[in-house]
Design a protein around this motif. Structure first.
Motif, PDB file in Angstrom:
ATOM      1  N   ALA A   8       0.724  -1.191   0.015  1.00  0.00           N
ATOM      2  CA  ALA A   8       0.044  -0.031   0.452  1.00  0.00           C
ATOM      3  C   ALA A   8       1.259   1.441  -0.094  1.00  0.00           C
ATOM      4  O   ALA A   8       0.602   2.503  -0.836  1.00  0.00           O
ATOM      5  CB  ALA A   8      -1.184  -0.080   1.386  1.00  0.00           C
ATOM      6  N   GLY A   9       1.831   1.502   0.842  1.00  0.00           N
ATOM      7  CA  GLY A   9       1.986   2.730   1.021  1.00  0.00           C
ATOM      8  C   GLY A   9       3.361   2.643  -0.265  1.00  0.00           C
ATOM      9  O   GLY A   9       3.426   3.450  -0.801  1.00  0.00           O
ATOM     10  N   LEU A  10       3.898   1.587  -1.062  1.00  0.00           N
ATOM     11  CA  LEU A  10       4.624   1.733  -2.209  1.00  0.00           C
ATOM     12  C   LEU A  10       4.437   2.587  -3.544  1.00  0.00           C
ATOM     13  O   LEU A  10       4.080   3.039  -4.395  1.00  0.00           O
ATOM     14  CB  LEU A  10       4.854   0.159  -2.585  1.00  0.00           C
ATOM     15  CG  LEU A  10       6.435   0.404  -4.019  1.00  0.00           C
ATOM     16  CD1 LEU A  10       7.789   1.056  -3.976  1.00  0.00           C
ATOM     17  CD2 LEU A  10       6.548  -0.933  -4.612  1.00  0.00           C
ATOM     18  N   GLY A  11       2.645   1.782  -3.310  1.00  0.00           N
ATOM     19  CA  GLY A  11       1.614   2.210  -4.200  1.00  0.00           C
ATOM     20  C   GLY A  11       1.370   3.803  -4.738  1.00  0.00           C
ATOM     21  O   GLY A  11       1.305   4.637  -5.424  1.00  0.00           O
ATOM     22  N   LEU A  12       0.809   3.771  -3.171  1.00  0.00           N
ATOM     23  CA  LEU A  12       0.718   5.648  -2.649  1.00  0.00           C
ATOM     24  C   LEU A  12       1.834   6.134  -2.927  1.00  0.00           C
ATOM     25  O   LEU A  12       1.515   7.233  -3.703  1.00  0.00           O
ATOM     26  CB  LEU A  12       0.093   5.814  -1.312  1.00  0.00           C
ATOM     27  CG  LEU A  12      -1.030   4.693  -1.139  1.00  0.00           C
ATOM     28  CD1 LEU A  12      -1.841   5.223   0.523  1.00  0.00           C
ATOM     29  CD2 LEU A  12      -2.542   5.382  -1.822  1.00  0.00           C
ATOM     30  N   GLY A  13       2.803   5.673  -2.589  1.00  0.00           N
ATOM     31  CA  GLY A  13       4.676   6.409  -2.754  1.00  0.00           C
ATOM     32  C   GLY A  13       4.469   7.109  -4.565  1.00  0.00           C
ATOM     33  O   GLY A  13       5.026   7.475  -4.733  1.00  0.00           O
ATOM     34  N   LEU A  14       4.601   6.427  -4.373  1.00  0.00           N
ATOM     35  CA  LEU A  14       4.350   5.760  -7.011  1.00  0.00           C
ATOM     36  C   LEU A  14       3.773   6.946  -7.420  1.00  0.00           C
ATOM     37  O   LEU A  14       4.075   7.823  -8.444  1.00  0.00           O
ATOM     38  CB  LEU A  14       4.396   4.588  -7.627  1.00  0.00           C
ATOM     39  CG  LEU A  14       5.853   3.885  -7.552  1.00  0.00           C
ATOM     40  CD1 LEU A  14       5.580   2.032  -7.570  1.00  0.00           C
ATOM     41  CD2 LEU A  14       6.732   4.349  -8.167  1.00  0.00           C
ATOM     42  N   LEU A  15       2.430   6.547  -6.658  1.00  0.00           N
ATOM     43  CA  LEU A  15       1.049   8.505  -6.958  1.00  0.00           C
ATOM     44  C   LEU A  15       1.897   9.554  -7.354  1.00  0.00           C
ATOM     45  O   LEU A  15       1.581  10.052  -7.819  1.00  0.00           O
ATOM     46  CB  LEU A  15      -0.290   7.139  -5.839  1.00  0.00           C
ATOM     47  CG  LEU A  15      -1.670   7.959  -7.108  1.00  0.00           C
ATOM     48  CD1 LEU A  15      -1.973   7.837  -8.268  1.00  0.00           C
ATOM     49  CD2 LEU A  15      -3.132   7.782  -5.989  1.00  0.00           C
TER      50      LEU A  15
ATOM     51  N   LEU B  81       9.891   6.385  -0.338  1.00  0.00           N
ATOM     52  CA  LEU B  81       9.618   7.288   1.240  1.00  0.00           C
ATOM     53  C   LEU B  81       8.051   6.312   1.650  1.00  0.00           C
ATOM     54  O   LEU B  81       7.538   6.432   2.937  1.00  0.00           O
ATOM     55  CB  LEU B  81       9.505   7.958   0.896  1.00  0.00           C
ATOM     56  CG  LEU B  81       8.402   9.011   1.956  1.00  0.00           C
ATOM     57  CD1 LEU B  81       9.364   8.995   3.206  1.00  0.00           C
ATOM     58  CD2 LEU B  81       8.328  10.560   1.910  1.00  0.00           C
ATOM     59  N   GLY B  82       7.244   5.423   0.579  1.00  0.00           N
ATOM     60  CA  GLY B  82       6.184   5.466   0.781  1.00  0.00           C
ATOM     61  C   GLY B  82       5.972   4.092   1.215  1.00  0.00           C
ATOM     62  O   GLY B  82       5.344   3.932   2.212  1.00  0.00           O
ATOM     63  N   LEU B  83       7.374   3.234   0.931  1.00  0.00           N
ATOM     64  CA  LEU B  83       7.677   1.990   1.496  1.00  0.00           C
ATOM     65  C   LEU B  83       7.807   2.210   2.867  1.00  0.00           C
ATOM     66  O   LEU B  83       7.378   1.577   3.830  1.00  0.00           O
ATOM     67  CB  LEU B  83       8.331   1.324   0.500  1.00  0.00           C
ATOM     68  CG  LEU B  83       9.201  -0.448   0.724  1.00  0.00           C
ATOM     69  CD1 LEU B  83       8.476  -0.534   0.791  1.00  0.00           C
ATOM     70  CD2 LEU B  83       9.767  -0.437   0.163  1.00  0.00           C
ATOM     71  N   GLY B  84       8.708   2.859   2.936  1.00  0.00           N
ATOM     72  CA  GLY B  84       8.842   2.812   4.698  1.00  0.00           C
ATOM     73  C   GLY B  84       8.083   3.402   5.639  1.00  0.00           C
ATOM     74  O   GLY B  84       7.617   2.611   6.470  1.00  0.00           O
ATOM     75  N   VAL B  85       6.660   3.906   4.902  1.00  0.00           N
ATOM     76  CA  VAL B  85       5.969   4.725   5.786  1.00  0.00           C
ATOM     77  C   VAL B  85       4.940   3.340   6.502  1.00  0.00           C
ATOM     78  O   VAL B  85       4.316   3.344   7.629  1.00  0.00           O
ATOM     79  CB  VAL B  85       4.612   6.124   4.938  1.00  0.00           C
ATOM     80  CG1 VAL B  85       3.446   6.346   5.843  1.00  0.00           C
ATOM     81  CG2 VAL B  85       5.554   7.466   4.939  1.00  0.00           C
ATOM     82  N   GLY B  86       4.577   2.782   4.333  1.00  0.00           N
ATOM     83  CA  GLY B  86       3.834   1.922   4.724  1.00  0.00           C
ATOM     84  C   GLY B  86       4.060   0.987   6.032  1.00  0.00           C
ATOM     85  O   GLY B  86       3.299   0.200   6.904  1.00  0.00           O
TER      86      GLY B  86
ATOM     87  N   ALA C 196      12.562   2.441   9.251  1.00  0.00           N
ATOM     88  CA  ALA C 196      12.199   2.212   7.927  1.00  0.00           C
ATOM     89  C   ALA C 196      12.030   3.559   6.533  1.00  0.00           C
ATOM     90  O   ALA C 196      11.738   3.703   5.621  1.00  0.00           O
ATOM     91  CB  ALA C 196      11.339   1.268   7.704  1.00  0.00           C
ATOM     92  N   VAL C 197      11.934   4.966   7.170  1.00  0.00           N
ATOM     93  CA  VAL C 197      11.411   5.727   6.587  1.00  0.00           C
ATOM     94  C   VAL C 197      12.576   6.722   6.132  1.00  0.00           C
ATOM     95  O   VAL C 197      12.291   7.424   5.580  1.00  0.00           O
ATOM     96  CB  VAL C 197      10.535   6.865   7.877  1.00  0.00           C
ATOM     97  CG1 VAL C 197       9.976   8.123   7.106  1.00  0.00           C
ATOM     98  CG2 VAL C 197       9.471   5.724   8.007  1.00  0.00           C
TER      99      VAL C 197
ATOM    100  N   ALA D  81       1.167  15.382   3.991  1.00  0.00           N
ATOM    101  CA  ALA D  81       0.627  15.497   5.895  1.00  0.00           C
ATOM    102  C   ALA D  81       0.151  14.296   6.386  1.00  0.00           C
ATOM    103  O   ALA D  81       0.603  13.823   7.642  1.00  0.00           O
ATOM    104  CB  ALA D  81       0.302  16.735   5.721  1.00  0.00           C
ATOM    105  N   ALA D  82      -0.798  13.603   5.533  1.00  0.00           N
ATOM    106  CA  ALA D  82      -1.154  12.343   5.931  1.00  0.00           C
ATOM    107  C   ALA D  82      -0.359  11.025   5.976  1.00  0.00           C
ATOM    108  O   ALA D  82      -0.219  10.381   7.046  1.00  0.00           O
ATOM    109  CB  ALA D  82      -2.314  11.802   5.122  1.00  0.00           C
ATOM    110  N   ALA D  83       0.306  11.571   4.863  1.00  0.00           N
ATOM    111  CA  ALA D  83       1.863  10.089   5.317  1.00  0.00           C
ATOM    112  C   ALA D  83       2.368  10.538   6.437  1.00  0.00           C
ATOM    113  O   ALA D  83       2.944   9.421   6.957  1.00  0.00           O
ATOM    114  CB  ALA D  83       2.989   9.959   4.084  1.00  0.00           C
ATOM    115  N   GLY D  84       3.126  11.946   7.055  1.00  0.00           N
ATOM    116  CA  GLY D  84       3.555  12.489   8.197  1.00  0.00           C
ATOM    117  C   GLY D  84       3.047  11.834   9.533  1.00  0.00           C
ATOM    118  O   GLY D  84       3.640  11.853  10.402  1.00  0.00           O
TER     119      GLY D  84
END
Length: 218
Positions: free
Chosen positions: A36-43, A77-82, A99-100, A182-185
């Protein structure tokens, strides 16, 4: 015989694990968080790249290599946040915060504009003290003002300014991208769930076994 069956059932229950508490369940939680994090990061990276291109449609600085770098850093970054979000949900060890760290490279150079939204803007989406939420909101709004000033200035090379439509779209795009950042943070400030261990189930199982033994004794 019935009492013996009760005791055996209690012993089996004492050794049982709740659904999703085993290693396989934990791996699934982490895998879902990573994907999920990887996909949202790419988006987010794609949206940011389109936004930058719209702001500089004729700039020769844009290249496929630069685009690939942006997408890679955003995905990282999305991967780390996920992974961090999943680790907090399942109560994993605190070192998952690391991971972040690799994805923070996205805030180098021009990405620095989004750092306040990630580092402080996420406070707005938490249940922290109102002063901390106000700090996060102020930091995010301040960067919008800074961007507006930068975009509204005169280009030293062409001695021209951006059209009003481009200025508005630039600010709006920045606000949307900052909101997503901000949502990721906000994951940084979420509480950790208590760690689930099979040992924590032992008291309940032991009580039931003792009850079975008491029934046998009578």
């Amino acid at each position: 015989m019935a009492r013996l069956s009760t005791r055996q059932g209690a012993e089996r229950h004492a050794g049982a694990r709740p659904a999703g508490a085993g290693p396989a369940g934990a791996r699934h939680v982490m895998l879902r968080g990573a994907l999920a994090g990887l996909g949202l990061g790419l988006l987010w990276g794609v949206a940011a790249r389109v936004w930058m291109r719209l702001m500089n449609p004729t700039s020769p600085e844009f290249s496929w290599a630069g685009t690939g770098m942006i997408l890679t850093m955003a995905a990282l970054l999305g991967l780390g946040v996920g992974l961090l979000a999943a680790a907090k949900v399942k109560g994993a060890r605190r070192w998952w915060r690391l991971a972040v760290v690799p994805g923070l490279l996205i805030f180098a150079s021009q990405g620095l504009l989004f750092l306040p939204a990630f580092a402080l803007g996420g406070l707005v989406l938490t249940r922290r003290h109102w002063a901390l939420r106000a700090l996060g909101a102020a930091a995010s709004v301040a960067m919008v003002v800074v961007l507006g000033v930068l975009l509204g200035g005169v280009d030293e090379e062409t001695m021209t300014t951006l059209p009003t439509s481009a200025l508005v779209s630039g600010v709006v795009g920045f606000v949307l991208l900052s909101a997503a950042m901000a949502a990721a943070g906000s994951v940084l400030y979420r509480p950790w769930a208590p760690r689930t261990r099979s040992a924590s189930i032992a008291p309940m199982g032991s009580a039931e076994v003792a009850a079975g033994e008491g029934a046998l004794a009578t």
